[in-house]
Design a protein around this motif. Structure first.
Motif, short mmCIF file in Angstrom:
data_model
loop_
_atom_site.label_atom_id
_atom_site.label_comp_id
_atom_site.label_asym_id
_atom_site.label_seq_id
_atom_site.Cartn_x
_atom_site.Cartn_y
_atom_site.Cartn_z
N ARG A 6 0.83 -1.21 0.00
CA ARG A 6 0.00 0.00 0.00
C ARG A 6 0.87 1.26 0.00
NH1 ARG A 6 -2.51 -2.88 4.16
NH2 ARG A 6 -2.07 -1.22 5.64
N ALA A 9 2.38 1.84 -3.42
CA ALA A 9 1.35 2.36 -4.33
C ALA A 9 1.10 3.84 -4.09
CB ALA A 9 0.06 1.57 -4.17
N GLU A 10 1.05 4.25 -2.82
CA GLU A 10 0.86 5.67 -2.49
C GLU A 10 2.06 6.50 -2.94
OE1 GLU A 10 -1.72 7.80 -0.87
OE2 GLU A 10 -2.55 6.13 -1.98
N GLN A 12 4.03 5.87 -5.42
CA GLN A 12 3.95 5.97 -6.88
C GLN A 12 2.87 6.97 -7.31
OE1 GLN A 12 6.05 4.47 -9.18
NE2 GLN A 12 5.01 5.87 -10.54
N ARG A 13 1.75 6.95 -6.61
CA ARG A 13 0.63 7.83 -6.96
C ARG A 13 0.92 9.29 -6.64
NH1 ARG A 13 -4.14 10.01 -4.79
NH2 ARG A 13 -3.65 9.35 -2.68
N LEU A 14 1.46 9.55 -5.44
CA LEU A 14 1.64 10.93 -4.98
C LEU A 14 3.00 11.53 -5.32
CD1 LEU A 14 0.01 10.59 -1.46
CD2 LEU A 14 -0.95 11.71 -3.47
N PRO A 16 5.62 10.29 -7.84
CA PRO A 16 6.25 9.40 -8.82
C PRO A 16 7.73 9.72 -9.08
CG PRO A 16 4.67 10.89 -9.88
CD PRO A 16 4.52 11.05 -8.40
N ALA A 19 9.44 7.78 -6.29
CA ALA A 19 8.95 6.44 -6.02
C ALA A 19 10.07 5.40 -5.96
CB ALA A 19 7.90 6.03 -7.04
N THR A 56 -1.49 6.13 4.31
CA THR A 56 -1.82 4.72 4.12
C THR A 56 -2.67 4.21 5.28
OG1 THR A 56 0.23 4.38 2.89
CG2 THR A 56 -0.83 2.43 3.76
N GLN A 59 -6.34 5.39 5.05
CA GLN A 59 -7.15 4.73 4.03
C GLN A 59 -7.65 3.37 4.46
OE1 GLN A 59 -4.61 4.62 0.65
NE2 GLN A 59 -4.85 6.77 0.20
#
Length: 60
Positions: A6, A9-10, A12-14, A16, A19, A56, A59
């Motif tokens: 998780r 993923a966060e 990478q999303r926020l 990049p 990351a 994380t 969520q």
């Protein structure tokens, strides 16, 4: 899904652009271990990791 999955993923999303520097072994499932690993890399990244861990946890 583990905490590190998780978290990755966060990251990478926020963030990049960072990351790769923030990425961890996806099998890690302990916030303390994540914190220690990333802070050892640098305090700057450690601060980002703390925020990512907080997001994380929110969520869940």
């Amino acid at each position: 899904m583990t905490l590190a999955e998780r978290y990755n993923a966060e990251a990478q999303r926020l963030m990049p652009q960072h990351a790769d520097s923030l990425a961890l072994d996806p099998s890690i499932d302990n916030a303390g271990h994540i914190d220690e690993i990333v802070f050892r890399r640098s305090e700057y990244l450690g601060g980002m990791a703390a925020v990512l861990l907080a997001l994380t946890a929110e969520q869940k």
